[in-house]
Design a protein around this motif. Structure first.
Motif, short mmCIF file in Angstrom:
data_model
loop_
_atom_site.label_atom_id
_atom_site.label_comp_id
_atom_site.label_asym_id
_atom_site.label_seq_id
_atom_site.Cartn_x
_atom_site.Cartn_y
_atom_site.Cartn_z
N GLU A 1 0.85 -1.19 0.00
CA GLU A 1 0.00 0.00 0.00
C GLU A 1 0.89 1.25 0.00
N THR A 2 0.30 2.39 -0.34
CA THR A 2 1.03 3.64 -0.43
C THR A 2 1.44 4.13 0.96
N ALA A 3 2.67 4.61 1.07
CA ALA A 3 3.19 5.14 2.33
C ALA A 3 3.40 6.65 2.21
N SER A 4 3.10 7.37 3.29
CA SER A 4 3.26 8.82 3.30
C SER A 4 3.85 9.27 4.63
N LEU A 5 4.58 10.37 4.57
CA LEU A 5 5.13 11.01 5.77
C LEU A 5 4.61 12.44 5.78
N SER A 6 4.12 12.88 6.91
CA SER A 6 3.53 14.22 6.97
C SER A 6 3.82 14.88 8.30
N ALA A 7 3.61 16.20 8.33
CA ALA A 7 3.80 16.98 9.55
C ALA A 7 2.68 18.00 9.64
N LEU A 8 2.50 18.54 10.83
CA LEU A 8 1.48 19.55 11.05
C LEU A 8 2.08 20.92 10.78
N ASP A 9 1.41 21.69 9.93
CA ASP A 9 1.85 23.05 9.61
C ASP A 9 0.66 23.97 9.79
N GLY A 10 0.63 24.68 10.90
CA GLY A 10 -0.55 25.49 11.21
C GLY A 10 -1.73 24.60 11.49
N ASP A 11 -2.82 24.83 10.77
CA ASP A 11 -4.04 24.06 10.96
C ASP A 11 -4.16 22.89 9.99
N GLU A 12 -3.13 22.68 9.16
CA GLU A 12 -3.22 21.65 8.14
C GLU A 12 -2.08 20.64 8.24
N VAL A 13 -2.31 19.51 7.59
CA VAL A 13 -1.27 18.50 7.45
C VAL A 13 -0.61 18.70 6.09
N VAL A 14 0.72 18.70 6.06
CA VAL A 14 1.43 18.82 4.80
C VAL A 14 2.25 17.56 4.57
N TYR A 15 2.15 17.01 3.36
CA TYR A 15 2.91 15.82 3.01
C TYR A 15 4.39 16.20 2.83
N LEU A 16 5.27 15.47 3.51
CA LEU A 16 6.71 15.68 3.37
C LEU A 16 7.31 14.74 2.34
N ALA A 17 6.77 13.54 2.26
CA ALA A 17 7.27 12.54 1.30
C ALA A 17 6.16 11.52 1.08
N ARG A 18 6.24 10.85 -0.07
CA ARG A 18 5.21 9.87 -0.40
C ARG A 18 5.81 8.81 -1.32
N VAL A 19 5.56 7.55 -1.01
CA VAL A 19 6.02 6.44 -1.84
C VAL A 19 4.78 5.66 -2.26
#
Length: 260
Positions: free
Chosen positions: A107-125
């Motif tokens: 399945e698809t893997a993603s890495l994310s962080a919280l930026d303000g009120d939103e989640v931002v994707y840092l990397a995605r495989v």
């Protein structure tokens, strides 16, 4: 060298830089080739100010005119995100772990962080299977309706969560989105207790994902690692039984590599 004051007031900030970034951020999926007037309207800046900023950004190579007073971004803006990826240890350290997550779960893997009120994707495989939802590094999504956001909000201070509940609030994105504050608080408490979050069709119909926290050397949650699929292929029960053990193990190994 003096420390940077994270709580610096307006007098300590450079307004021209703030305006420059406001103009850059005015280019989005709804305004891919905006006119000067459209940029001015989106930013609240005067037309002369927007014109000077656009000409400066053109000189630096970040935008270019397309005729008829319209503008577009150039590929150079991608270097800003590239510099983040190459300078931030969590992105480079996470790559082999995300690859193993895809190999073991398909399945698809993603890495994310919280930026303000939103989640931002840092990397995605991505996995070989294609999901309905499209996301790349830099994509921003609402925190409350995603498993990644729930993991990150569960680790955030209580005051931050309460502010989030007030604004932007629990906006309904699908009929399944939790919009009741008390139910949402209960959901975050479950995440804290079990150490992972599973969200099904709350952000988009047919999308199901599970996430686990990534901790740094101080023990703080700095990111979320997720595995996503479609409800047509899997179920919450299958994910909890087969995906969660793999995800939480790899998340702990990634945290260990970060000193957590």
């Amino acid at each position: 060298m003096d420390d940077v004051d994270a709580d610096a007031g307006p007098k300590d900030r450079i307004q021209s830089i703030e305006r420059g970034f406001a103009v850059l951020l005015a280019f989005d999926s709804d305004r891919r080739n905006p006119s000067l007037i459209e940029v001015a309207k989106a930013t609240g800046l005067s037309r002369p100010a927007v014109r000077r900023i656009l000409l400066t950004l053109q000189h630096l190579g970040y935008v270019e005119p397309t005729g008829g007073s319209h503008w577009r971004l150039t590929p150079r803006v991608l270097t800003i995100g590239q510099h983040y990826a190459t300078s931030n240890a969590i992105v480079s350290v996470s790559e082999p772990h995300m690859g193993r997550l895809v190999e073991e779960t398909h399945e698809t893997a993603s890495l994310s962080a919280l930026d303000g009120d939103e989640v931002v994707y840092l990397a995605r495989v991505p996995a070989k299977r294609v999901l309905n939802v499209t996301a790349t590094a830099g994509t921003r999504v609402p925190a409350h309706a995603t498993s990644m956001g729930r993991v990150l909000l569960a680790a955030a201070p209580g005051e931050f969560v309460e502010r989030y509940l007030q604004h932007p609030g629990l906006q309904p994105l699908t009929p399944h989105t939790i919009t009741d504050p008390d139910q949402f608080r209960d959901a975050l408490e479950r995440v804290r207790r079990q150490g992972w979050s599973l969200v099904s069709e709350e952000r988009e119909r047919g999308l199901i994902s599970v996430s686990a926290p990534i901790r740094d050397h101080t023990g703080h949650v700095v990111a979320a690692l997720s595995s996503s699929s479609s409800t047509g292929r899997t179920s919450p029960g299958h994910i909890e039984r087969y995906i969660v053990p793999v995800l939480t193990r790899i998340a702990k190994e990634l945290s260990t590599d970060l000193g957590g």
